[in-house]
Design an enzyme around this catalytic site. Sequence first.
Site, PDB file in Angstrom:
ATOM      1  N   ILE A 103     -56.215   6.035 -47.989  1.00 61.32           N
ATOM      2  CA  ILE A 103     -56.087   7.473 -48.220  1.00 61.32           C
ATOM      3  C   ILE A 103     -54.921   7.638 -49.193  1.00 61.32           C
ATOM      4  CG2 ILE A 103     -54.749   7.750 -46.087  1.00 61.32           C
ATOM      5  CD1 ILE A 103     -55.808  10.665 -45.977  1.00 61.32           C
ATOM      6  N   TYR A 104     -55.251   8.085 -50.388  1.00 59.34           N
ATOM      7  CA  TYR A 104     -54.250   8.218 -51.440  1.00 59.34           C
ATOM      8  C   TYR A 104     -54.435   9.542 -52.156  1.00 59.34           C
ATOM      9  CZ  TYR A 104     -53.184   3.254 -50.948  1.00 59.34           C
ATOM     10  OH  TYR A 104     -52.804   2.034 -50.462  1.00 59.34           O
ATOM     11  N   ILE A 105     -53.316  10.161 -52.480  1.00 56.85           N
ATOM     12  CA  ILE A 105     -53.296  11.401 -53.245  1.00 56.85           C
ATOM     13  C   ILE A 105     -52.450  11.161 -54.489  1.00 56.85           C
ATOM     14  CG2 ILE A 105     -52.738  13.872 -53.207  1.00 56.85           C
ATOM     15  CD1 ILE A 105     -54.781  12.954 -51.026  1.00 56.85           C
ATOM     16  N   LYS A 116     -53.785  16.046 -45.503  1.00 58.54           N
ATOM     17  CA  LYS A 116     -54.136  16.602 -44.198  1.00 58.54           C
ATOM     18  C   LYS A 116     -55.610  16.979 -44.155  1.00 58.54           C
ATOM     19  CE  LYS A 116     -53.166  20.303 -40.898  1.00 58.54           C
ATOM     20  NZ  LYS A 116     -54.583  20.437 -40.587  1.00 58.54           N
ATOM     21  N   ASN A 142     -43.281   2.235 -46.027  1.00 55.09           N
ATOM     22  CA  ASN A 142     -43.791   3.499 -46.571  1.00 55.09           C
ATOM     23  C   ASN A 142     -43.433   4.625 -45.589  1.00 55.09           C
ATOM     24  OD1 ASN A 142     -45.164   5.573 -47.826  1.00 55.09           O
ATOM     25  ND2 ASN A 142     -47.067   4.419 -48.083  1.00 55.09           N
ATOM     26  N   TYR A 149     -48.225  10.605 -40.944  1.00 52.92           N
ATOM     27  CA  TYR A 149     -49.172  10.258 -39.878  1.00 52.92           C
ATOM     28  C   TYR A 149     -48.642  10.651 -38.503  1.00 52.92           C
ATOM     29  CZ  TYR A 149     -51.501   7.621 -43.548  1.00 52.92           C
ATOM     30  OH  TYR A 149     -52.127   7.263 -44.712  1.00 52.92           O
TER      31      TYR A 149
END
Length: 179
Positions: A103-105, A116, A142, A149
């Site tokens: 999951i990367y933005i 989210k 990280n 999370y």
Amino acid sequence: MPSSPLHSGVNIQKVTLQDLPLLRDMSIHTFRQTFEYQNTEQNMQMYLNDNLNEQQLTLEINDLHSQFYIAYYNKVAAGYLKLNFPEKDDSSIHKDQLEVERIYILQDFQRLSIGKQLLDFAKQIAITHSLKSIWLGVWEHNIKAISFYKQYGFVKTGSHVFKLGDDEQTDEIMELKLM
């Protein structure tokens, strides 16, 4: 679940092979943005060459137990999500769990709640498939992601080794119970 229009101009679309060039570019770009400042260029390049090449991503897109989704913010690709479903004969500890493998933005789109919304989307998929929880691995260094999370409700349940090039790193395993 082909797509999902969400609030704030976000739309999540399932990835097909036609999206491979976009997925590959986004995967490499977001991975570099997230990790290159804490890792050697050699290890980064080894990981990118081995794991985010067109052949490997094609295999992952075609895997019946995996799904990729791209989040578009006002019609611009902003991030992506890779989910792994348990196999029917899975006897591992993850047999009733959905894995959020990636999951990367993109940095320009962070702080817009896209992460989210991707997790909300994954949660709905897990519930639809009657899975008991969602799990993921996150690099122990990280801190930003770990904090995100935790705020979402994930708790640490263990750890495993993640190999970045020739560097063996520790990922924290985090889980979100659904039932």
